[in-house]
Design an enzyme around this catalytic site. Structure first.
Site, mmCIF file in Angstrom:
data_model
loop_
_atom_site.group_PDB
_atom_site.id
_atom_site.type_symbol
_atom_site.label_atom_id
_atom_site.label_comp_id
_atom_site.label_asym_id
_atom_site.label_seq_id
_atom_site.Cartn_x
_atom_site.Cartn_y
_atom_site.Cartn_z
ATOM 1 N N GLU A 119 0.828 -1.214 0.000
ATOM 2 C CA GLU A 119 0.000 0.000 0.000
ATOM 3 C C GLU A 119 0.861 1.263 0.000
ATOM 4 O O GLU A 119 0.557 2.243 -0.687
ATOM 5 C CB GLU A 119 -0.933 0.027 1.222
ATOM 6 C CG GLU A 119 -1.989 -1.068 1.232
ATOM 7 C CD GLU A 119 -3.081 -0.883 0.182
ATOM 8 O OE1 GLU A 119 -3.103 0.153 -0.503
ATOM 9 O OE2 GLU A 119 -3.908 -1.817 0.033
ATOM 10 N N ARG A 123 0.722 3.869 -3.125
ATOM 11 C CA ARG A 123 0.109 5.175 -2.834
ATOM 12 C C ARG A 123 1.172 6.258 -2.632
ATOM 13 O O ARG A 123 1.137 7.302 -3.290
ATOM 14 C CB ARG A 123 -0.773 5.099 -1.593
ATOM 15 C CG ARG A 123 -1.933 4.119 -1.754
ATOM 16 C CD ARG A 123 -2.914 4.202 -0.601
ATOM 17 N NE ARG A 123 -3.756 3.018 -0.565
ATOM 18 C CZ ARG A 123 -5.032 2.994 -0.197
ATOM 19 N NH1 ARG A 123 -5.631 4.093 0.183
ATOM 20 N NH2 ARG A 123 -5.725 1.880 -0.187
ATOM 21 N N ASP A 246 -4.973 -9.239 -9.005
ATOM 22 C CA ASP A 246 -5.230 -8.238 -10.059
ATOM 23 C C ASP A 246 -4.009 -7.486 -10.623
ATOM 24 O O ASP A 246 -3.631 -7.639 -11.785
ATOM 25 C CB ASP A 246 -6.298 -7.232 -9.582
ATOM 26 C CG ASP A 246 -6.095 -6.714 -8.142
ATOM 27 O OD1 ASP A 246 -5.045 -6.997 -7.551
ATOM 28 O OD2 ASP A 246 -6.996 -6.011 -7.637
ATOM 29 N N GLU A 362 -12.127 1.153 -10.472
ATOM 30 C CA GLU A 362 -11.678 0.313 -11.589
ATOM 31 C C GLU A 362 -12.566 0.356 -12.824
ATOM 32 O O GLU A 362 -12.076 0.389 -13.954
ATOM 33 C CB GLU A 362 -11.494 -1.134 -11.110
ATOM 34 C CG GLU A 362 -10.268 -1.361 -10.234
ATOM 35 C CD GLU A 362 -10.402 -0.886 -8.783
ATOM 36 O OE1 GLU A 362 -11.496 -0.416 -8.410
ATOM 37 O OE2 GLU A 362 -9.411 -0.966 -8.031
ATOM 38 N N THR A 446 -0.696 1.390 -10.397
ATOM 39 C CA THR A 446 -2.017 0.830 -10.094
ATOM 40 C C THR A 446 -2.874 1.779 -9.251
ATOM 41 O O THR A 446 -4.072 1.581 -9.106
ATOM 42 C CB THR A 446 -1.885 -0.552 -9.420
ATOM 43 O OG1 THR A 446 -3.154 -1.197 -9.434
ATOM 44 C CG2 THR A 446 -1.385 -0.429 -7.981
HETATM 45 C C1 DMJ Z 1 -6.206 0.869 -5.185
HETATM 46 O O1 DMJ Z 1 -5.465 1.105 -4.027
HETATM 47 C C2 DMJ Z 1 -5.378 0.233 -6.270
HETATM 48 O O2 DMJ Z 1 -6.020 0.409 -7.491
HETATM 49 C C3 DMJ Z 1 -5.138 -1.231 -6.033
HETATM 50 O O3 DMJ Z 1 -4.460 -1.848 -7.097
HETATM 51 C C4 DMJ Z 1 -6.444 -1.957 -5.831
HETATM 52 N N1 DMJ Z 1 -7.403 -1.283 -5.051
HETATM 53 C C5 DMJ Z 1 -7.450 0.122 -4.826
HETATM 54 C C6 DMJ Z 1 -8.688 0.787 -5.388
HETATM 55 O O4 DMJ Z 1 -9.800 0.022 -5.476
#
Ligand code: DMJ
Length: 457
Positions: A119, A123, A246, A362, A446
Site C-alpha cells: 500500500e 500510494r 489483479d 476500476e 495501479t
Molecule cells: C487501489 O489502491 C489500487 O487500485 C489497487 O491496485 C487496488 N485497489 C485500490 C482501489 O480500489
C-alpha cells in the site's frame, strides 16, 4: 382532500425535478464532455475542502463523523500524497500548492511504525514520484528516495518475495502470508525511483519479486491467491483476476510499456494466454472472468466484483479491444443492477455477494482506457451515467462516503485516499480533452499515478 392532492402533486413535481437533474446527457458531444470535466473538478474541490476542514495533516477524512482518520500511530499524509497529481492535472493550482507544501514541510518517514509495503509503495512512493515528475520539486524526490531506502528491507526474505510489513525506522519485517498483487505490484515505482536516482538496487529487488512470483505459476500458467514468503509455497491455489492477484497481471504488461523490459513482455504473454484460456467465461454475448484452480485449471466460483473491473482497461491497453468491450459491458450490467456496483457479485446467478462499495475506481478506469483506445462515444456515455450515480449515492456535505450496501444505499464513514488518486482522476480524464494527459508519454501505476519514462542513469 384538496390540500392532500395538492401536496401529492407538489411532491411529484419535486421528484421529477430531482430525477431530471440526476439524468446524464443522452449523447456526449465535446461541449457536454468538457462540462462534465468541469463538474468533476468541482467535486474534487468539494472533497478536498472537506479534507482540509476536518482532517488536515491526517491520512483520510471520515466523512460522516467529520473526523480525521490515520492508518498508523503517525499520519503519513495518504490523502495529500495520493491527491497531488490529480489536483495538478485537474488544474486546481491553489489546492495542489497547498498539498505540496504540506507534504514537503510535514511528511517524515522516520517513524517507528510497521507499514504495509504494498500500500505504501503504490500510494506514497507512486504519488511522490509522479508529483516530482509533474512539479520538478526535488524535495518530493528526496522523500521518495528516503521512503524507498526504508522500505528495501521488505525484500530480505529467503525467497526474495517481500514481507507484508516493514518498520520504517528499524527495518524489521513481519507478515509472511502474502499474495501475487503484493509481490508483483512494485516494479513501476521502484523502477522509476532507480532511474531517477541511479540506484539500480531498487529495480533489481522489485524485479526479482515479480519474477519469483511468476516462477511459481502452475502448469496452467496461472498464479494462486496466497503464498508464504519464507518457504515460497502456495497457501491458496484459487486463481482469479480480483483483489490479491489483479495488479500482478497489470504490472507484467505495464513494466514492458514503461521500461521496455522484454522479460516482462514474455511473462505477460504467457500469463494473459493462461488467463484467457482458463478464466475467461463467455456466456452468450457476454464475457466474464471466473475462478479456477491454478494447477488443474478446474473451474471454480463465478465471482466477479468492483476490483475485477480494472481488467477491461488492461485488455484494451494491451491491444485486446474485442474482449475489453465485452467485459466492460458485463461490468456495467453489474453496476446497473443496483445503480452502483457491489464489491462482489455472482454473475451466474446475477446476485450480490458482498454489497459494499468502497468508492472504487476500476470500472471508470476501464471506461477511460476504452475511450482513449477504442474511441466509441459509448464509453463517455456510460461514464456520465456512472458519474451521475456516484454523485447521487455517495456525495455528502463534506466529501464522498463509501456505502455499506449498494442495495439499501446505507453509507459508511470512509473516504479512502484512492478516491482522489484514482476515482476522480479517471472520471476527469475520461471527460477532459485528450491533451489533459498524453497517454503515450506516461504509464499509470495501479494507484493511477502517471509515471513518465526516464532514461537509465
Ligand atoms: C487501489 O489502491 C489500487 O487500485 C489497487 O491496485 C487496488 N485497489 C485500490 C482501489 O480500489
Amino acid at each position: 382532500m384538496k390540500l392532500h392532492r395538492m401536496f401529492v402533486s407538489l411532491m411529484l413535481m419535486a421528484c421529477a425535478c430531482v430525477s431530471a437533474k440526476a439524468q446524464p446527457p443522452a449523447s456526449i458531444d465535446a461541449a457536454a464532455s468538457a462540462k462534465l470535466a468541469d463538474e468533476v473538478r468541482e467535486e474534487v474541490r468539494h472533497a478536498w475542502s472537506g479534507y482540509k476542514q476536518y482532517a488536515w495533516g491526517h491520512d483520510d477524512l471520515a466523512p460522516l463523523s467529520k473526523r480525521a482518520h490515520d492508518w498508523y500511530a503517525q499520519s503519513l499524509l495518504m490523502t495529500p500524497v495520493d491527491a497531488l497529481d490529480t489536483l495538478i492535472l485537474a488544474g486546481l493550482k491553489d489546492e495542489a500548492n497547498e498539498a505540496r507544501e504540506l507534504i514537503v514541510t510535514r511528511l517524515s518517514f522516520d517513524q517507528d511504525i510497521y507499514v504495509k509495503h504494498f500500500e505504501i509503495t503504490i500510494r506514497l512512493l507512486g504519488g511522490l514520484l509522479s508529483g516530482y515528475q509533474l512539479t520538478h520539486d526535488e524535495r518530493l524526490l528526496k522523500l521518495a528516495d528516503d521512503l524507498g531506502t526504508r522500505l528495501l528491507p521488505a525484500f530480505d526474505s529467503p525467497t526474495g518475495l517481500p514481507w507484508v510489513e516493514v518498520n520504517l525506522r528499524s527495518g524489521k519485517t513481519r507478515g509472511s502470508e502474502s499474495n501475487p498483487a503484493e509481490s508483483g505490484t512494485l516494479l513501476l515505482e521502484y523502477g522509476t525511483l532507480a532511474r531517477l536516482t541511479g540506484k539500480s538496487i531498487y529495480y533489481d529487488k522489485a524485479k526479482r519479486a515479480l519474477v519469483e512470483t511468476y516462477n511459481r505459476r502452475g502448469k496452467t500458467g496461472l498464479v494462486g491467491a496466497s503464498f508464504d514468503v519464507v518457504s515460497g509455497k502456495w497457501l491458496d491455489t484459487d486463481s482469479h483476476i480480483g483483489g490479491g492477484i489483479d495488479s500482478y497481471y497489470e504490472y507484467l504488461w505495464k513494466c514492458w510499456k514503461l521500461f521496455g523490459d522484454k522479460d516482462c513482455l514474455a511473462m505477460w504473454q504467457t500469463s494473459i494466454a493462461a488467463v484467457n484460456r482458463h478464466l475467461a467465461d463467455p456466456r452468450g454475448n457476454e464475457l466474464w472472468y471466473r475462478h479456477a484452480d491454478m494447477h488443474s485449471g478446474k473451474a471454480g466460483q463465478t465471482e466477479y466484483g468492483s476490483l475485477h473491473a480494472f481488467f477491461p482497461g488492461l485488455l484494451a491497453y494491451s491491444g485486446d479491444l474485442p474482449r475489453a468491450r465485452k467485459l466492460e459491458e458485463a461490468s456495467l450490467r453489474m453496476w446497473q443492477q443496483n445503480g452502483i456496483e457491489p464489491e462482489s457479485f455472482d454473475y451466474a446467478q446475477f446476485k450480490v455477494l458482498d454489497p459494499s462499495y468502497a468508492l472504487r475506481p476500476e470500472i471508470i478506469e476501464s471506461a477511460f482506457y476504452l475511450n482513449r483506445l477504442d474511441g466509441a462515444p459509448r464509453w463517455r456515455t456510460i461514464g456520465a451515467q456512472m458519474f451521475t450515480d456516484f454523485r447521487r449515492h455517495c456525495r455528502n456535505d463534506v466529501g464522498y462516503t463509501a456505502l455499506k450496501s449498494v442495495i439499501t444505499k446505507e453509507r459508511k464513514d470512509s473516504m479512502e485516499s484512492f478516491v482522489f488518486a484514482e476515482t476522480f482522476k479517471y472520471f476527469y480524464l475520461l471527460f477532459a480533452p485528450k491533451n489533459a494527459l498524453d497517454l503515450d508519454a506516461v504509464v499509470f501505476n495501479t494507484e493511477a499515478h502517471p509515471l513518465r519514462r526516464v532514461a537509465t542513469k
